[in-house]
Write a protein that holds these residues in place. Sequence first.
Motif, PDB file in Angstrom:
ATOM      1  N   ASP A  95     -20.270 -11.247  -4.995  1.00 23.27           N
ATOM      2  CA  ASP A  95     -21.229 -11.333  -3.897  1.00 23.27           C
ATOM      3  C   ASP A  95     -20.899 -10.332  -2.797  1.00 23.27           C
ATOM      4  O   ASP A  95     -21.792  -9.669  -2.250  1.00 23.27           O
ATOM      5  CB  ASP A  95     -21.235 -12.754  -3.335  1.00 23.27           C
ATOM      6  CG  ASP A  95     -22.186 -12.914  -2.166  1.00 23.27           C
ATOM      7  OD1 ASP A  95     -23.410 -12.773  -2.363  1.00 23.27           O
ATOM      8  OD2 ASP A  95     -21.706 -13.158  -1.026  1.00 23.27           O
ATOM      9  N   MET A  96     -19.609 -10.197  -2.500  1.00 25.02           N
ATOM     10  CA  MET A  96     -19.181  -9.260  -1.461  1.00 25.02           C
ATOM     11  C   MET A  96     -19.516  -7.823  -1.875  1.00 25.02           C
ATOM     12  O   MET A  96     -19.982  -7.018  -1.053  1.00 25.02           O
ATOM     13  CB  MET A  96     -17.685  -9.421  -1.211  1.00 25.02           C
ATOM     14  CG  MET A  96     -17.186  -8.775   0.066  1.00 25.02           C
ATOM     15  SD  MET A  96     -17.813  -9.554   1.574  1.00 25.02           S
ATOM     16  CE  MET A  96     -16.989 -11.154   1.508  1.00 25.02           C
ATOM     17  N   ILE A  97     -19.274  -7.503  -3.134  1.00 24.75           N
ATOM     18  CA  ILE A  97     -19.574  -6.156  -3.629  1.00 24.75           C
ATOM     19  C   ILE A  97     -21.071  -5.898  -3.615  1.00 24.75           C
ATOM     20  O   ILE A  97     -21.529  -4.822  -3.237  1.00 24.75           O
ATOM     21  CB  ILE A  97     -18.983  -5.966  -5.036  1.00 24.75           C
ATOM     22  CG1 ILE A  97     -17.447  -5.946  -4.962  1.00 24.75           C
ATOM     23  CG2 ILE A  97     -19.503  -4.688  -5.679  1.00 24.75           C
ATOM     24  CD1 ILE A  97     -16.763  -5.980  -6.318  1.00 24.75           C
ATOM     25  N   GLU A  98     -21.839  -6.917  -4.003  1.00 25.39           N
ATOM     26  CA  GLU A  98     -23.299  -6.749  -4.015  1.00 25.39           C
ATOM     27  C   GLU A  98     -23.836  -6.498  -2.613  1.00 25.39           C
ATOM     28  O   GLU A  98     -24.734  -5.672  -2.407  1.00 25.39           O
ATOM     29  CB  GLU A  98     -23.961  -7.989  -4.618  1.00 25.39           C
ATOM     30  CG  GLU A  98     -25.480  -7.873  -4.702  1.00 25.39           C
ATOM     31  CD  GLU A  98     -26.123  -9.096  -5.340  1.00 25.39           C
ATOM     32  OE1 GLU A  98     -27.363  -9.123  -5.422  1.00 25.39           O
ATOM     33  OE2 GLU A  98     -25.389 -10.023  -5.749  1.00 25.39           O
ATOM     34  N   ARG A  99     -23.286  -7.205  -1.623  1.00 24.24           N
ATOM     35  CA  ARG A  99     -23.804  -7.099  -0.265  1.00 24.24           C
ATOM     36  C   ARG A  99     -23.297  -5.877   0.484  1.00 24.24           C
ATOM     37  O   ARG A  99     -23.994  -5.327   1.338  1.00 24.24           O
ATOM     38  CB  ARG A  99     -23.460  -8.371   0.532  1.00 24.24           C
ATOM     39  CG  ARG A  99     -24.263  -9.574   0.093  1.00 24.24           C
ATOM     40  CD  ARG A  99     -24.129 -10.727   1.047  1.00 24.24           C
ATOM     41  NE  ARG A  99     -22.811 -11.350   0.960  1.00 24.24           N
ATOM     42  CZ  ARG A  99     -22.018 -11.586   2.000  1.00 24.24           C
ATOM     43  NH1 ARG A  99     -22.367 -11.202   3.208  1.00 24.24           N
ATOM     44  NH2 ARG A  99     -20.854 -12.183   1.831  1.00 24.24           N
ATOM     45  N   HIS A 100     -22.071  -5.444   0.163  1.00 29.03           N
ATOM     46  CA  HIS A 100     -21.465  -4.391   0.983  1.00 29.03           C
ATOM     47  C   HIS A 100     -20.989  -3.174   0.208  1.00 29.03           C
ATOM     48  O   HIS A 100     -20.640  -2.160   0.808  1.00 29.03           O
ATOM     49  CB  HIS A 100     -20.277  -4.971   1.762  1.00 29.03           C
ATOM     50  CG  HIS A 100     -20.643  -6.126   2.636  1.00 29.03           C
ATOM     51  ND1 HIS A 100     -21.406  -5.980   3.772  1.00 29.03           N
ATOM     52  CD2 HIS A 100     -20.344  -7.454   2.546  1.00 29.03           C
ATOM     53  CE1 HIS A 100     -21.570  -7.166   4.349  1.00 29.03           C
ATOM     54  NE2 HIS A 100     -20.937  -8.075   3.627  1.00 29.03           N
ATOM     55  N   GLY A 101     -20.966  -3.263  -1.130  1.00 34.47           N
ATOM     56  CA  GLY A 101     -20.373  -2.200  -1.921  1.00 34.47           C
ATOM     57  C   GLY A 101     -21.084  -0.864  -1.846  1.00 34.47           C
ATOM     58  O   GLY A 101     -20.483   0.172  -2.128  1.00 34.47           O
ATOM     59  N   ASN A 102     -22.345  -0.873  -1.443  1.00 33.19           N
ATOM     60  CA  ASN A 102     -23.064   0.395  -1.312  1.00 33.19           C
ATOM     61  C   ASN A 102     -22.837   1.045   0.046  1.00 33.19           C
ATOM     62  O   ASN A 102     -23.301   2.160   0.292  1.00 33.19           O
ATOM     63  CB  ASN A 102     -24.561   0.188  -1.533  1.00 33.19           C
ATOM     64  CG  ASN A 102     -25.196  -0.726  -0.498  1.00 33.19           C
ATOM     65  OD1 ASN A 102     -24.511  -1.586   0.067  1.00 33.19           O
ATOM     66  ND2 ASN A 102     -26.479  -0.560  -0.261  1.00 33.19           N
TER      67      ASN A 102
END
Length: 215
Positions: A95-102
């Motif tokens: 979830d963290m990667i999906e929200r902030h990984g970009n």
Amino acid sequence: MPDASFNRCRLVLIAPRSGDARPAILSALAGGDVASVILPQGERSEQDYLAFVESVTPAIQEKGVAVIVEGDARVAMRAKADGLHFEGSKADLADMIERHGNKIIVGTGGVKTRDDALELGETQPDYMFFGRFGYDGKPEAHPRNLSLGEWWGEMVAVPCIVMAGSSDESVAVVAGTGVDFVAVEEAVFAHDDPAARVTALNALLDERAPRLDEE
């Protein structure tokens, strides 16, 4: 992680976990190459941690060094840090990667087994950290972290960071496993002259770290 042009293991600094760490961090960065600085919250309150991160981030970034915040994406975004070190469940990490990984680097760690590492690795974090902040009081690196780092580097494309011990020799040993980055805390910040320590460790890596295969 920044600047993949280096063809050897690079230093990652784990900042002191209490007190006014800014002078020591800036001194260390004057000593030579550092890939990134991870800022643990440590003994700081949430308010003090935010103030610390906001105060030191621009000065670190001015040196061309990435700033990695521990745990709190809101702090990372507010301070305009380069990344977030997040340890949690696979679902929470995804979830963290999906929200902030970009927008920022999202790395993880806290694993003790190959299976756990592979499980988290399925989320495609930007790096895997083997070791724990503040657990480098012994001269040598933890054997488990060395083993996991060497195995990961051979099996997985995601870069990894391995925690060294407090001695220079431990830094060379970590680098000898062929990992991308070696994390140091006491090896730099337990000394009166952090700049001199970074200079010395970079010289050691120049001499003894194996050259990594260029992509």
